[in-house]
Design an enzyme around this catalytic site. Structure first.
Site, mmCIF file in Angstrom:
data_model
loop_
_atom_site.group_PDB
_atom_site.id
_atom_site.type_symbol
_atom_site.label_atom_id
_atom_site.label_comp_id
_atom_site.label_asym_id
_atom_site.label_seq_id
_atom_site.Cartn_x
_atom_site.Cartn_y
_atom_site.Cartn_z
ATOM 1 N N TYR A 1 -2.615 -1.174 10.457
ATOM 2 C CA TYR A 1 -2.482 -1.320 9.008
ATOM 3 C C TYR A 1 -1.148 -0.744 8.530
ATOM 4 C CZ TYR A 1 -3.961 -1.329 4.091
ATOM 5 O OH TYR A 1 -4.058 -1.559 2.741
ATOM 6 N N SER B 1 0.870 -1.173 0.000
ATOM 7 C CA SER B 1 0.000 0.000 0.000
ATOM 8 C C SER B 1 0.903 1.218 0.000
ATOM 9 C CB SER B 1 -0.876 0.003 1.265
ATOM 10 O OG SER B 1 -1.474 1.264 1.492
#
Length: 280
Positions: free
Chosen positions: A175, A162
């Site tokens: 995350y 990401s």
């Protein structure tokens, strides 16, 4: 000369003469029952690969998913609902791929989950789940696939990271920590496989409009006390200079590129697909 070149590039052909990049290879794509993972699995299937699908589905949906792939593509397809937070279940998944597909040539660590919360309120169970699924699962699949790949002298590992593997955002402690961990894991595996024909890279998308992001939008709206439209425009796409969501199809195409002959010398890379987010 043409056949020599095709042989050197390890390409095969469809019946109509169109080049297929991955015919005869098996790709295992975790978290591929929907969203980005499914788009990646379809991208490999379209290039002739056999695909082992994995994800959380309702009873009976696994057969429908496999049948959908079989109706559209020529390869062999299978499904495992292995719980990737359980190392023993992951071992069963890899064993299934070895037994029924002859092993994993291309591993795509894509499965993930998200939770948005201020760190002082962040549920410990959510932290443990996100680290387990988003980071530890990729370690376990990789450690189980690495030796057979080295022995064959060829293997490709792609981690769906990401932009949050490179930068941080508020309210996403677990995350961001997991994705930064994926970035480090990618580099280590790339170095260890470099002289054994194994390549490992990570794709770092910005915001991709998927069910996972839809859930983030709702959670972020609640956490910040704003509307969901405001989250989309002022929080998510505010970070991406193009003001456009990345598409799952684009991520799938990047995964195919990284595992193709054109990507043979790309190793340990964190490939940004974020509309310029990290360039700022």
């Amino acid at each position: 000369m043409e056949s020599f070149v095709l042989n050197k590039l390890r390409l095969s052909l469809k019946d109509n003469g169109e080049i297929m990049l991955h015919r005869g290879k098996t790709a295992l794509v975790t978290g591929s029952s929907s969203g980005i993972g499914k788009a990646i699995a379809e991208a490999f299937a379209a290039e002739g690969a056999n695909v082992v699908l994995n994800g959380l589905v309702k009873p009976g949906e696994e057969d429908a998913l496999v049948q959908e792939f079989e109706s559209k593509y020529d390869g062999k397809f299978g499904f495992s609902g292995a719980n990737l937070t359980d190392p023993e279940a992951i071992e069963g998944l890899i064993s299934y791929a070895a037994r029924d597909f002859g092993g994993v040539d291309i591993l795509v660590n894509n499965a993930g989950v998200q939770h948005v919360s201020p760190i002082e309120d962040f549920p410990v169970a959510k932290w443990d789940l996100i680290i387990s699924l988003n980071l530890s699962a990729a370690f376990h699949t990789t450690r189980m696939c690495m030796k057979p790949m080295k022995e064959k002298g060829w293997g490709r590992i792609v981690n769906t990271a990401s932009a949050h593997a490179l930068v941080a955002s508020p309210y996403k402690a677990a995350y961001v920590a997991a994705k930064h961990g994926i970035a480090g894991l990618t580099k280590v595996v790339a170095l260890e496989g470099a002289q054994h024909g194994v390549r490992c890279n990570a794709i770092c998308p910005g915001y991709v409009h998927t069910p996972l992001v839809d859930a983030q939008i709702a959670d972020t709206a609640k956490a910040r006390g704003i509307t969901e439209d405001e989250v989309k425009q002022n929080v998510l796409l505010a970070a991406q200079p193009t003001k456009e969501f990345v598409t799952a199809v684009q991520v799938g195409a990047m995964a195919v590129f990284l595992t193709s002959p054109a990507g043979d010398q790309i190793n340990g890379a964190l490939m940004q697909m974020d509309g310029g987010w990290v360039a700022q």
